[in-house]
Design a protein around this motif. Sequence first.
Motif, PDB file in Angstrom:
ATOM      1  N   PRO A   1     -24.458 -44.958 -12.998  1.00  0.00           N
ATOM      2  CA  PRO A   1     -24.993 -45.461 -14.270  1.00  0.00           C
ATOM      3  C   PRO A   1     -26.158 -44.626 -14.801  1.00  0.00           C
ATOM      4  N   GLN A   2     -27.015 -44.140 -13.904  1.00  0.00           N
ATOM      5  CA  GLN A   2     -28.126 -43.295 -14.355  1.00  0.00           C
ATOM      6  C   GLN A   2     -27.606 -42.017 -15.001  1.00  0.00           C
ATOM      7  N   ALA A   3     -26.610 -41.400 -14.383  1.00  0.00           N
ATOM      8  CA  ALA A   3     -26.031 -40.176 -14.942  1.00  0.00           C
ATOM      9  C   ALA A   3     -25.365 -40.463 -16.286  1.00  0.00           C
ATOM     10  N   ALA A   4     -24.667 -41.583 -16.366  1.00  0.00           N
ATOM     11  CA  ALA A   4     -24.000 -41.945 -17.617  1.00  0.00           C
ATOM     12  C   ALA A   4     -25.010 -42.169 -18.735  1.00  0.00           C
TER      13      ALA A   4
ATOM     14  N   PHE B   1     -22.007 -45.665  -5.076  1.00  0.00           N
ATOM     15  CA  PHE B   1     -21.678 -44.260  -5.254  1.00  0.00           C
ATOM     16  C   PHE B   1     -22.831 -43.542  -5.944  1.00  0.00           C
ATOM     17  N   THR B   2     -23.037 -42.307  -5.561  1.00  0.00           N
ATOM     18  CA  THR B   2     -24.045 -41.474  -6.212  1.00  0.00           C
ATOM     19  C   THR B   2     -23.371 -40.263  -6.844  1.00  0.00           C
ATOM     20  N   VAL B   3     -24.158 -39.512  -7.594  1.00  0.00           N
ATOM     21  CA  VAL B   3     -23.635 -38.309  -8.242  1.00  0.00           C
ATOM     22  C   VAL B   3     -23.021 -37.346  -7.224  1.00  0.00           C
ATOM     23  N   SER B   4     -23.631 -37.236  -6.052  1.00  0.00           N
ATOM     24  CA  SER B   4     -23.106 -36.310  -5.038  1.00  0.00           C
ATOM     25  C   SER B   4     -21.713 -36.690  -4.570  1.00  0.00           C
ATOM     26  N   ASP B   5     -21.339 -37.965  -4.712  1.00  0.00           N
ATOM     27  CA  ASP B   5     -20.012 -38.409  -4.282  1.00  0.00           C
ATOM     28  C   ASP B   5     -18.906 -37.950  -5.237  1.00  0.00           C
TER      29      ASP B   5
ATOM     30  N   VAL C   1     -15.654 -37.193 -16.848  1.00  0.00           N
ATOM     31  CA  VAL C   1     -14.439 -37.450 -16.067  1.00  0.00           C
ATOM     32  C   VAL C   1     -14.798 -37.773 -14.619  1.00  0.00           C
ATOM     33  N   ASP C   2     -15.771 -37.070 -14.066  1.00  0.00           N
ATOM     34  CA  ASP C   2     -16.201 -37.332 -12.688  1.00  0.00           C
ATOM     35  C   ASP C   2     -16.718 -38.765 -12.540  1.00  0.00           C
ATOM     36  N   LEU C   3     -17.470 -39.223 -13.540  1.00  0.00           N
ATOM     37  CA  LEU C   3     -18.035 -40.571 -13.469  1.00  0.00           C
ATOM     38  C   LEU C   3     -16.946 -41.639 -13.501  1.00  0.00           C
TER      39      LEU C   3
ATOM     40  N   HIS D   1     -28.604 -37.966 -24.304  1.00  0.00           N
ATOM     41  CA  HIS D   1     -28.721 -36.575 -24.762  1.00  0.00           C
ATOM     42  C   HIS D   1     -27.443 -36.049 -25.411  1.00  0.00           C
ATOM     43  N   ARG D   2     -26.441 -36.920 -25.511  1.00  0.00           N
ATOM     44  CA  ARG D   2     -25.182 -36.576 -26.180  1.00  0.00           C
ATOM     45  C   ARG D   2     -24.548 -35.322 -25.582  1.00  0.00           C
ATOM     46  N   VAL D   3     -24.443 -35.318 -24.263  1.00  0.00           N
ATOM     47  CA  VAL D   3     -23.790 -34.209 -23.561  1.00  0.00           C
ATOM     48  C   VAL D   3     -22.637 -34.754 -22.733  1.00  0.00           C
ATOM     49  N   LYS D   4     -21.692 -33.874 -22.412  1.00  0.00           N
ATOM     50  CA  LYS D   4     -20.499 -34.276 -21.676  1.00  0.00           C
ATOM     51  C   LYS D   4     -20.596 -33.992 -20.185  1.00  0.00           C
ATOM     52  N   ARG D   5     -21.568 -33.172 -19.779  1.00  0.00           N
ATOM     53  CA  ARG D   5     -21.703 -32.800 -18.375  1.00  0.00           C
ATOM     54  C   ARG D   5     -23.159 -32.471 -18.073  1.00  0.00           C
ATOM     55  N   LEU D   6     -23.534 -32.633 -16.821  1.00  0.00           N
ATOM     56  CA  LEU D   6     -24.913 -32.386 -16.398  1.00  0.00           C
ATOM     57  C   LEU D   6     -24.933 -31.495 -15.164  1.00  0.00           C
TER      58      LEU D   6
END
Length: 215
Positions: A107-110, A6-10, A137-139, A116-121
């Motif tokens: 995993p890269q997004a996580a 799975f990728t971020v786009s999914d 939540v998406d992850l 960077h201690r952020v909840k969304r990108l």
Amino acid sequence: MAAQPFTVSDVMTRKVVAVRGGADFKEIVAAMRKRAVSAVPVVEGEGRVVGVVSEADLLRKEEFHDHGLGLQEQLRRLEATAKAGSHTADELMTSPAVTVGPEASLPQAARLMAAHRVKRLPVVDERGTLQGVVSRVDLLRVFLRSDDELAAEIRQGIVERWFPLSRHQVDVRVEDGVVTLSGDVRDASLIPLATRLARAVEGVVDVRSELRAGA
């Protein structure tokens, strides 16, 4: 063949709210409330992301609303006090924004979020144009994959590939995301590999291996 990771786009949210640099404080708050989000991307031109305004940025104004600071504390907390006196997105935003590409792995997004201690990108293409937003939540959405779907992927991508001669003796059971592999295989040296590969399947919670060497 195993399914593609799975990728971020999914998993990303494609319908996102963003604001322009000139958006005022109340407009930003309204945008966050409308989508029930804790941060919004700031865009310019045809959607190029230039920063992010978060709840933390906005709360600076409330933090210092009735609290006068001495000169030393103002100097020590220069960025925070500057944001407390700001009114528009381009003054309030954190820039440059931490972004991720749509083809990045989960995993890269996580790891980016954790670092960077952020909840969304914000998700951007190669030109930096906003494509969507991915959140914690998406992850986690991959863990909603059905047990049957996980079992089918493990059987096709792992058992049939690595144990072609023993595949009919291997049983794959999945319950609430927990995989149990059992049965007899000819090459026992591949058991640790199969266990590791099964654990890496997105949506798998844990793996229990009961595989053993057989005839």
